[in-house]
Write an enzyme that holds these catalytic residues in place. Structure first.
Site, PDB file in Angstrom:
ATOM      1  N   ARG A 183       0.870  -1.114  -0.157  1.00 47.45           N
ATOM      2  CA  ARG A 183       0.276  -0.153  -0.035  1.00 47.45           C
ATOM      3  C   ARG A 183       0.920   1.326  -0.055  1.00 47.45           C
ATOM      4  NH1 ARG A 183      -2.372  -3.403   3.869  1.00 47.45           N
ATOM      5  NH2 ARG A 183      -4.550  -3.963   3.394  1.00 47.45           N
ATOM      6  N   HIS A 229      -2.276   2.511  -5.570  1.00 48.73           N
ATOM      7  CA  HIS A 229      -3.094   1.331  -5.337  1.00 48.73           C
ATOM      8  C   HIS A 229      -3.535   0.667  -6.509  1.00 48.73           C
ATOM      9  CE1 HIS A 229      -4.845   0.139  -1.535  1.00 48.73           C
ATOM     10  NE2 HIS A 229      -5.820  -0.122  -1.942  1.00 48.73           N
ATOM     11  N   LYS A 255      -2.677  -2.027   7.204  1.00 45.68           N
ATOM     12  CA  LYS A 255      -3.886  -1.495   7.679  1.00 45.68           C
ATOM     13  C   LYS A 255      -4.206  -2.204   8.682  1.00 45.68           C
ATOM     14  CE  LYS A 255      -8.081  -0.228   5.156  1.00 45.68           C
ATOM     15  NZ  LYS A 255      -8.829  -0.256   3.934  1.00 45.68           N
ATOM     16  N   ARG A 269      -0.936  -2.169  -6.553  1.00 45.96           N
ATOM     17  CA  ARG A 269      -1.243  -3.144  -5.641  1.00 45.96           C
ATOM     18  C   ARG A 269      -2.569  -4.028  -6.272  1.00 45.96           C
ATOM     19  NH1 ARG A 269      -1.970  -4.646  -0.365  1.00 45.96           N
ATOM     20  NH2 ARG A 269      -4.028  -4.870   0.485  1.00 45.96           N
TER      21      ARG A 269
END
Length: 314
Positions: free
Chosen positions: A168, A258, A193, A261
């Site tokens: 991230r 992102h 996260k 990702r």
């Protein structure tokens, strides 16, 4: 900010709840956007949360779905259903705070239903093969290396951290030198996260890119792997600017950390990696978050339907 919003107290409350700086920033932006809309709608100068009703929040949801837009570069865009869901979840949290500190007797967003759709073309954005090749051709362009070897090595390592490890944005900027185990070919994500840590294997490409970057990085006087040209820790905002710069130079729309990702996860799914293994690599605790990578993209669906298209012969 409008009096009565309690934003400063809200930030402290979110910090005490263990939210990351990035999450707090997004939650605050969502609250401020609603407040701006609400006071403009009723034409007042102050925000009184006692005046916010469930019907107001329902109308705000409809506004987000039907009217709200944002600017990306020179392009005006509509919000995706996924983004709207995030905004409304954030509002629920904001009014949870207001109720907990006794500013309002109860949360008016408790019964607010989040918009749903079968897919609504709201799958995560990932790079297709052509975009991926275009990105890699740019990142590994020898002319960039000759022009600025330091910047070339850093940017390649950053891109590969997303593309080959699914890190991230916050995980990239917070990666520390001691988190890289070259001998064992592993990265340690110290605080992902939700405060969760995880080990990540490094493939050959990522390991090579990181090793070359660390050779040129020098000693910035702090432990963080990625640094700015001034020597300080690379910020999330700087990472956004880097992504936008590369997007303009490559012509790849919506290129963000992102998206890299998502591309990592989708590539794993396409290669037949089991869902649980993908979830472990991404740091997902809920497999439902990972299942989206098994869906077909718009391009893949278009390619499928075109495969049965043919010229009609009378």
């Amino acid at each position: 900010m409008f009096p009565g919003s309690r934003i400063d107290e809200y930030i402290i409350w979110l910090k005490e709840s263990g939210k990351s700086d990035h999450t707090i920033s997004n939650y605050v932006k969502s609250a401020e956007a609603f407040i701006q809309w609400f006071v403009g709608r009723i034409e007042v100068d102050e925000f009184d949360p006692m005046h916010v009703s469930p019907l107001d929040l329902q109308e705000y949801k409809e506004y987000l779905i039907s009217e709200a837009t944002f600017q990306r570069g020179s392009t005006t865009r509509r919000y995706s259903i996924g983004s709207i869901r995030v905004f409304l979840k954030s509002l629920k949290t904001y009014f949870d705070f207001m109720a907990e500190v006794n500013v309002i007797p109860r949360n008016p967003a408790l019964k607010l239903r989040l918009p749903r759709s079968q897919s609504d073309y709201d799958e995560p954005r990932w790079l297709d093969r052509r975009e991926r090749s275009r990105l890699l051709n740019y990142i590994e362009d020898p002319s960039l290396k000759a022009k600025n070897p330091w910047k070339y090595a850093r940017n390649r390592a950053i891109i590969f951290s997303g593309l080959h490890a699914g890190l991230r944005r916050s995980e990239i900027v917070n990666l520390q030198e001691d988190d890289i185990y070259f001998e064992r070919s592993y990265l340690y994500v110290r605080e992902g996260k939700g405060g969760k840590s995880r080990w990540l294997p490094m493939n050959t490409d990522l390991k090579f890119a990181l090793s070359k970057w660390m050779e040129l990085r020098g000693d910035p006087g702090h432990p963080y792997v990625f640094v700015s040209q001034r020597g300080g820790k690379l910020s999330e905002q700087a990472l956004w600017h880097l992504s936008e710069s590369i997007a303009k130079k490559t012509g790849i729309a919506d290129l963000t950390p992102h998206v890299l990702r998502h591309t990592f996860a989708h590539d794993l799914a396409v290669n037949g990696v089991p869902l649980q293994r993908i979830a472990d690599l991404l740091g997902h605790s809920n497999l439902n978050y990972t299942r989206v990578y098994l869906k077909s993209s718009k391009h893949e669906m278009m390619k499928a339907v075109e495969s049965v298209s043919g010229e009609r012969k009378d």
